[in-house]
Each structure stands twice: as C-alpha cells, then as structure tokens.
Motif scaffolding. Sequence first.
Motif, PDB file in Angstrom:
ATOM      1  N   ARG A  48     -10.643 -38.492  16.387  1.00  0.00           N
ATOM      2  CA  ARG A  48     -10.264 -37.170  16.638  1.00  0.00           C
ATOM      3  C   ARG A  48      -9.251 -36.430  15.702  1.00  0.00           C
ATOM      4  NH1 ARG A  48      -9.736 -37.998  22.705  1.00  0.00           N
ATOM      5  NH2 ARG A  48      -7.409 -38.132  22.102  1.00  0.00           N
ATOM      6  N   LEU A  49      -8.221 -37.368  15.468  1.00  0.00           N
ATOM      7  CA  LEU A  49      -7.253 -36.932  14.442  1.00  0.00           C
ATOM      8  C   LEU A  49      -8.017 -36.671  13.063  1.00  0.00           C
ATOM      9  CD1 LEU A  49      -4.146 -39.053  15.516  1.00  0.00           C
ATOM     10  CD2 LEU A  49      -4.117 -36.596  15.589  1.00  0.00           C
ATOM     11  N   SER A  50      -8.809 -37.650  12.675  1.00  0.00           N
ATOM     12  CA  SER A  50      -9.518 -37.160  11.417  1.00  0.00           C
ATOM     13  C   SER A  50     -10.205 -35.851  11.438  1.00  0.00           C
ATOM     14  CB  SER A  50     -10.566 -38.564  11.146  1.00  0.00           C
ATOM     15  OG  SER A  50     -11.108 -38.350   9.976  1.00  0.00           O
ATOM     16  N   LYS A  51     -11.125 -35.748  12.379  1.00  0.00           N
ATOM     17  CA  LYS A  51     -11.749 -34.671  12.845  1.00  0.00           C
ATOM     18  C   LYS A  51     -10.870 -33.234  12.876  1.00  0.00           C
ATOM     19  CE  LYS A  51     -15.747 -36.717  14.814  1.00  0.00           C
ATOM     20  NZ  LYS A  51     -16.399 -37.025  16.400  1.00  0.00           N
ATOM     21  N   LYS A  52      -9.607 -33.464  13.239  1.00  0.00           N
ATOM     22  CA  LYS A  52      -8.799 -32.261  13.084  1.00  0.00           C
ATOM     23  C   LYS A  52      -8.016 -32.133  11.933  1.00  0.00           C
ATOM     24  CE  LYS A  52      -7.280 -32.349  18.009  1.00  0.00           C
ATOM     25  NZ  LYS A  52      -6.199 -32.514  18.953  1.00  0.00           N
ATOM     26  N   GLU A  53      -8.185 -33.137  10.890  1.00  0.00           N
ATOM     27  CA  GLU A  53      -7.637 -33.174   9.632  1.00  0.00           C
ATOM     28  C   GLU A  53      -6.407 -33.445   9.584  1.00  0.00           C
ATOM     29  OE1 GLU A  53      -8.992 -29.784   7.403  1.00  0.00           O
ATOM     30  OE2 GLU A  53     -11.121 -30.453   7.311  1.00  0.00           O
ATOM     31  N   ARG A  54      -5.816 -34.191  10.696  1.00  0.00           N
ATOM     32  CA  ARG A  54      -4.455 -34.622  10.617  1.00  0.00           C
ATOM     33  C   ARG A  54      -4.148 -35.912   9.924  1.00  0.00           C
ATOM     34  NH1 ARG A  54      -2.245 -30.055  11.450  1.00  0.00           N
ATOM     35  NH2 ARG A  54      -2.607 -29.096  13.330  1.00  0.00           N
ATOM     36  N   VAL A  55      -5.127 -36.886   9.747  1.00  0.00           N
ATOM     37  CA  VAL A  55      -5.269 -38.131   9.083  1.00  0.00           C
ATOM     38  C   VAL A  55      -6.458 -38.112   8.185  1.00  0.00           C
ATOM     39  CG1 VAL A  55      -4.188 -39.381  11.001  1.00  0.00           C
ATOM     40  CG2 VAL A  55      -6.710 -39.267  10.959  1.00  0.00           C
ATOM     41  N   THR A  56      -6.441 -38.680   7.040  1.00  0.00           N
ATOM     42  CA  THR A  56      -7.361 -38.969   6.097  1.00  0.00           C
ATOM     43  C   THR A  56      -7.801 -40.680   6.396  1.00  0.00           C
ATOM     44  OG1 THR A  56      -5.699 -39.853   4.191  1.00  0.00           O
ATOM     45  CG2 THR A  56      -6.495 -37.540   4.437  1.00  0.00           C
ATOM     46  N   ARG A  57      -9.058 -40.781   5.898  1.00  0.00           N
ATOM     47  CA  ARG A  57      -9.407 -42.195   6.397  1.00  0.00           C
ATOM     48  C   ARG A  57     -10.343 -42.610   5.230  1.00  0.00           C
ATOM     49  NH1 ARG A  57     -13.685 -42.013  11.354  1.00  0.00           N
ATOM     50  NH2 ARG A  57     -15.173 -40.861  10.250  1.00  0.00           N
ATOM     51  N   GLU A  58     -10.397 -43.930   4.807  1.00  0.00           N
ATOM     52  CA  GLU A  58     -10.988 -44.636   3.908  1.00  0.00           C
ATOM     53  C   GLU A  58     -11.673 -46.163   4.446  1.00  0.00           C
ATOM     54  OE1 GLU A  58      -7.377 -46.663   1.355  1.00  0.00           O
ATOM     55  OE2 GLU A  58      -7.355 -44.537   1.543  1.00  0.00           O
ATOM     56  N   LEU A  59     -12.868 -46.269   3.991  1.00  0.00           N
ATOM     57  CA  LEU A  59     -13.696 -47.564   4.591  1.00  0.00           C
ATOM     58  C   LEU A  59     -13.259 -48.599   3.560  1.00  0.00           C
ATOM     59  CD1 LEU A  59     -15.589 -48.225   6.669  1.00  0.00           C
ATOM     60  CD2 LEU A  59     -17.465 -47.606   5.125  1.00  0.00           C
ATOM     61  N   ASP A  60     -12.965 -49.737   3.928  1.00  0.00           N
ATOM     62  CA  ASP A  60     -12.556 -50.802   3.208  1.00  0.00           C
ATOM     63  C   ASP A  60     -13.380 -52.016   4.047  1.00  0.00           C
ATOM     64  OD1 ASP A  60     -11.927 -53.078   1.793  1.00  0.00           O
ATOM     65  OD2 ASP A  60      -9.798 -52.625   2.243  1.00  0.00           O
ATOM     66  N   GLY A  61     -14.608 -52.353   3.337  1.00  0.00           N
ATOM     67  CA  GLY A  61     -15.485 -53.211   4.039  1.00  0.00           C
ATOM     68  C   GLY A  61     -15.825 -52.604   5.441  1.00  0.00           C
ATOM     69  N   ARG A  62     -15.645 -53.265   6.426  1.00  0.00           N
ATOM     70  CA  ARG A  62     -16.126 -52.560   7.760  1.00  0.00           C
ATOM     71  C   ARG A  62     -15.230 -52.118   8.387  1.00  0.00           C
ATOM     72  NH1 ARG A  62     -18.822 -57.432  10.470  1.00  0.00           N
ATOM     73  NH2 ARG A  62     -18.780 -55.932  12.195  1.00  0.00           N
ATOM     74  N   ALA A  63     -14.098 -51.870   7.744  1.00  0.00           N
ATOM     75  CA  ALA A  63     -12.782 -51.159   8.703  1.00  0.00           C
ATOM     76  C   ALA A  63     -12.322 -49.933   8.159  1.00  0.00           C
ATOM     77  CB  ALA A  63     -11.603 -52.256   8.762  1.00  0.00           C
TER      78      ALA A  63
END
Length: 120
Positions: A48-63
């Motif tokens: 939800r925080l990612s969708k609100k653009e409050r956090v960024t995320r990066e995929l590393d392997g499966r996590a």
Amino acid sequence: MPNLGDLELQVMEVLWRTDRAMSVREVLAELTRDRDLAYTTVMTVLDRLSKKERVTRELDGRAWYYRPAESRATLMATEMQAALVGSPEQRREALKEFADQLDPEDAALLVELLGARVSR
C-alpha cells in the motif's frame, strides 16, 4: 501524518531509521519486538505504501526491498502544505492558530527560518 495509518507510520519509522533498503522480513522483525504481526500484514502495508508512492521498492531475486521515497521532514512538510486549503483568509487563520500553538522554542525557530527566507 493524516495520510498514513498507525501501522503505515510504524513501518515508515522502521525504514527511516536505516539508510539501506529492507525486506518485508526485516521490517517484520523490527516491528514484532513490541507486538505480534503476520508477515502478510507487513507485506500488504508495504505494498500500500508503494502504491501511495511513500516507499520505493526493488526486486532482488524473489524478494522486494523497500526504502522511504522521501525523508520524514519532507513528508511532514508535504502533509502540512496539503492541510492548508481554503481561501487566503482561511489559510491565514489556520497558520495563525498553528503559530499560537507552537512552544516557544519552535516558534523562535520558525521566526528564524522565515527571517532567513525573506532576506534571500
């Protein structure tokens, strides 16, 4: 910060305490020191925080690894600015009320900051 729920704010506090990206499991480990939470709950909050653009995320392997999209101070300033809606008179009234509620130390800091801004 009205745009964030209690658990969202707690997750953000965990992320703000470090300068590296964190996995859901790492965030969960920090949060469960004080309470029981399910992995899926923390995963949903981070999504939800990612969708609100409050956090960024990066995929590393499966996590996915998460980090704050902005500092605590920037988020607070954005929220304060968003709260100033209405006519110029209404905003002026709200700002006056805000200033009246500041403790003396914060009021002095605000005067100092505004003075520096005006002298630019």
